[in-house]
Design an enzyme around this catalytic site. Structure first.
Site, short mmCIF file in Angstrom:
data_model
loop_
_atom_site.label_atom_id
_atom_site.label_comp_id
_atom_site.label_asym_id
_atom_site.label_seq_id
_atom_site.Cartn_x
_atom_site.Cartn_y
_atom_site.Cartn_z
CG ASP A 9 9.55 20.11 -0.19
OD1 ASP A 9 9.35 20.78 1.13
OD2 ASP A 9 10.62 20.17 -0.37
CG MET A 10 4.95 22.62 3.66
SD MET A 10 2.88 22.38 2.88
CE MET A 10 1.89 23.90 2.58
CG ASP A 103 10.08 22.93 4.86
OD1 ASP A 103 10.25 22.30 4.58
OD2 ASP A 103 9.90 24.14 3.50
CD GLU A 104 12.17 17.81 3.96
OE1 GLU A 104 11.35 16.87 3.04
OE2 GLU A 104 12.92 18.69 4.11
#
Length: 348
Positions: A9-10, A103-104
């Site tokens: 996860d960013m 983003d994940e």
């Protein structure tokens, strides 16, 4: 060796990209989203979160909470390109990668170059930071539920592993809202019964789960016992690709709703690009504050796969609506797929 699954996860993805590209923003409360008072926050840096700012918050409220915040209009095309660079690195480690959003994603290490979970996590973190200049948080475990739970444990820039030996003790003190599959309505229902933590739910008989949580009850029963048999799905046979969000604050202001639609359109473009498909039906979905569902679709005589095309069609559908009641959920999807090929240019 037991197989490992990573959930990556960013950290504050959109805001982190802005801080990376503009050194003057580093260490400052950056808030990404619509810059008008009727806009909404897409995401914000951890410096802004200290003031109580969060995603989906109206911009006017974010300004009140964080008067020194730096408000930036989102560059969603840029975020999509950065996301593709990151997932390319994931695929160099293992072919078993399941994107969850821009983003994940989940990574199954059973066919990876590095099969040790902690070693693989450090490898990913180092490469993403060195080559792309961003940080991320990684959860490691033997199933998807626990891996996702672990990735949120030490944010930002953290690593957390949950092993079988830690179950169920590590789960018992957590809020039931942390359990994948328990939505706001189910959490509120259980809270009204005096069930707030997993330890409160854990000792309930299996029949309780079926009676009060319906067909998903057994999944919940298993997950809080560390059981989740879902696989990392590299290719999903999906009839549609879409994004939706339950709003923090109900609204019928179309300018605010269009901010969500714009963000969804970029994420949908990213997914279509990964799957190498195009669609010709765009659907707008919304739910009113009274939980009435509405869907509006438009089927084209050509195929689309870009953010601009998806956004314009969804915008047209929204603007045609007479919104009498406030909206609590908004979503966009694309369907009627075909494989993306070079299309012959016509005169018309």
């Amino acid at each position: 060796m037991e197989n490992k699954i990573l959930h990556v996860d960013m950290d504050a993805f959109f805001a982190s990209v802005e801080q990376r590209d503009n050194p003057e923003l580093r260490g400052k409360p950056v808030i990404v989203g619509g810059v008008s008072e009727r806009g909404v926050v897409s995401t914000c840096s951890y410096e802004a979160r200290k003031y109580g700012v969060h995603s989906a918050m109206p911009i006017f409220m974010a300004r009140e909470k964080c008067p020194n915040g730096i408000f930036v209009s989102g560059r969603y095309g840029k975020y999509t390109k950065v996301s593709q660079e990151i997932f390319k690195l994931f695929n160099e480690l293992t072919p078993l990668v399941e994107p969850v959003s821009i983003d994940e994603g989940f990574l199954d290490l059973s066919e990876a170059k590095i099969k040790d979970g902690m070693e693989a996590a450090r490898y990913i973190k180092n490469r993403v930071y060195r080559e792309i200049g961003l940080t991320l948080s990684i959860g490691i475990s033997y199933n998807k539920f626990l891996a996702k739970l672990a990735s949120d444990w030490n944010k930002p820039n953290g690593i957390k592993e949950i092993t079988k030996e830690m179950i169920p003790d590590i789960l018992l003190p957590l809020s039931i809202s942390k359990v994948h599959g328990l939505g706001k309505i189910s959490v509120a229902k259980l809270n009204n019964m005096g069930i707030y933590y997993i330890k409160d739910l854990y000792n309930m008989p299996k029949e309780f789960y079926l009676e009060y949580l319906g067909k998903s009850g057994i999944d919940i029963y298993n997950r809080i016992r560390g059981i989740d048999n879902r696989k990392v799905e590299v290719v999903r046979e999906r009839k549609s690709v879409g994004k939706e969000r339950t709003l923090k604050f109900d609204t019928k202001i179309k300018e605010e709703l269009l901010e969500y639609i714009k963000e969804f359109s970029f994420e949908i473009e990213d997914i279509l690009s990964r799957k190498n498909v195009m669609g010709k039906t765009v659907t707008l979905k919304y739910k009113t504050k009274d939980f009435e569902n509405h869907t509006r679709s438009k089927t084209l005589n050509y195929y689309v796969n870009t953010q601009i095309e998806i956004f314009e069609i969804a915008k047209e559908l929204l603007e045609a609506e007479q919104l009498k009641d406030e909206i609590r959920l908004i979503g966009v999807s694309v369907s009627s797929f075909k494989e993306n090929e070079l299309q012959q240019i016509t005169l018309f």
